[in-house]
Enzyme design. Structure first.
Site, PDB file in Angstrom:
ATOM      1  N   HIS A  19      38.889  49.700  49.580  1.00 62.26           N
ATOM      2  CA  HIS A  19      38.949  50.503  48.494  1.00 62.26           C
ATOM      3  C   HIS A  19      38.576  52.068  48.996  1.00 62.26           C
ATOM      4  O   HIS A  19      39.095  53.080  48.571  1.00 62.26           O
ATOM      5  CB  HIS A  19      37.591  50.073  47.548  1.00 62.26           C
ATOM      6  CG  HIS A  19      38.046  49.212  46.643  1.00 62.26           C
ATOM      7  ND1 HIS A  19      36.810  48.138  46.669  1.00 62.26           N
ATOM      8  CD2 HIS A  19      38.911  48.778  45.785  1.00 62.26           C
ATOM      9  CE1 HIS A  19      37.586  46.961  45.957  1.00 62.26           C
ATOM     10  NE2 HIS A  19      38.615  47.117  44.888  1.00 62.26           N
ATOM     11  N   LYS A  43      34.923  38.996  32.230  1.00 56.88           N
ATOM     12  CA  LYS A  43      34.286  38.959  33.759  1.00 56.88           C
ATOM     13  C   LYS A  43      32.880  38.629  32.996  1.00 56.88           C
ATOM     14  O   LYS A  43      32.221  39.477  32.664  1.00 56.88           O
ATOM     15  CB  LYS A  43      35.098  40.100  34.540  1.00 56.88           C
ATOM     16  CG  LYS A  43      36.486  39.737  35.261  1.00 56.88           C
ATOM     17  CD  LYS A  43      36.587  40.639  36.063  1.00 56.88           C
ATOM     18  CE  LYS A  43      38.644  40.546  36.443  1.00 56.88           C
ATOM     19  NZ  LYS A  43      38.469  41.514  38.268  1.00 56.88           N
ATOM     20  N   ARG A  92      47.853  45.268  48.582  1.00 60.47           N
ATOM     21  CA  ARG A  92      47.803  44.791  49.506  1.00 60.47           C
ATOM     22  C   ARG A  92      48.871  44.221  49.875  1.00 60.47           C
ATOM     23  O   ARG A  92      49.279  43.551  51.505  1.00 60.47           O
ATOM     24  CB  ARG A  92      46.447  44.162  49.394  1.00 60.47           C
ATOM     25  CG  ARG A  92      45.204  44.553  49.443  1.00 60.47           C
ATOM     26  CD  ARG A  92      44.123  43.578  48.995  1.00 60.47           C
ATOM     27  NE  ARG A  92      44.277  42.896  47.940  1.00 60.47           N
ATOM     28  CZ  ARG A  92      43.641  42.033  47.276  1.00 60.47           C
ATOM     29  NH1 ARG A  92      42.514  42.223  47.095  1.00 60.47           N
ATOM     30  NH2 ARG A  92      43.548  41.776  45.573  1.00 60.47           N
ATOM     31  N   SER A 130      37.435  41.776  47.188  1.00 61.31           N
ATOM     32  CA  SER A 130      36.210  41.976  46.460  1.00 61.31           C
ATOM     33  C   SER A 130      35.963  40.279  46.454  1.00 61.31           C
ATOM     34  O   SER A 130      34.636  40.148  46.683  1.00 61.31           O
ATOM     35  CB  SER A 130      35.735  42.863  45.060  1.00 61.31           C
ATOM     36  OG  SER A 130      35.971  43.811  45.652  1.00 61.31           O
TER      37      SER A 130
END
Length: 164
Positions: A19, A43, A92, A130
């Site tokens: 990040h 979440k 990514r 993460s």
């Protein structure tokens, strides 16, 4: 012509070196970069929104044109309210691209004045997420290569509290 304002949205739970790579590069591309920390009630994050904002402020202090703010609701509404016409997204892998392309096209349909710019993650962080950081940390692994020192300390404290 006004200044270029962009938003780099995410949950940042926790903020990783991947990040940070995107934040650094994007901050050099636009006049003002808002890192938007998403409030997602669906979440159950490791850190509260306030903690994530505080950590991001700490690790981005060296970038004078970077602002950290939380938001909930539609990203395009946050962009409009912030005066941003650019969304920054990191890619990514190819698997990210399909999802991000769909989101970008949806956002463009809802808010035609808002464009998305994709940054491919630097190779050294292409594997990093993460979720991986949290999993390694949960089992006591070394996460110093994945996150900045203040984030590492906060993660260790969080897991120490949970394990009491």
């Amino acid at each position: 012509m006004g200044k270029t304002i962009a938003i780099y949205p995410g949950s940042f739970d926790p903020v990783t070196r991947g990040h940070m790579d995107i934040i650094e590069r994007a901050s050099k591309t636009v006049d003002h970069l808002i890192v938007g920390v998403l409030v997602n009630s669906a979440k159950s994050p490791l850190f509260t929104v306030e903690e994530r904002v505080a950590l991001l402020k700490q690790v981005t202090a060296q970038y004078p044109n970077v602002e950290i703010r939380s938001f909930e609701g539609l990203l395009v509404d946050f962009a409009r309210a912030s005066g941003a016409h650019i969304l920054i997204r990191g890619l990514r892998a190819v698997t990210d691209f399909e999802y991000e392309l769909q989101m970008s096209q949806t956002n463009r349909k809802v808010a035609p004045e808002v464009d998305t710019i994709f940054f491919t993650t630097s190779l050294e962080y292409a594997y990093l997420s993460s979720s991986i950081v949290k999993e390694v940390a949960q089992y006591g692994g070394d996460i110093s290569a994945f996150v900045a020192e203040p984030v590492e300390k906060a993660i260790k404290q969080k897991f120490a509290q949970r394990n009491k």
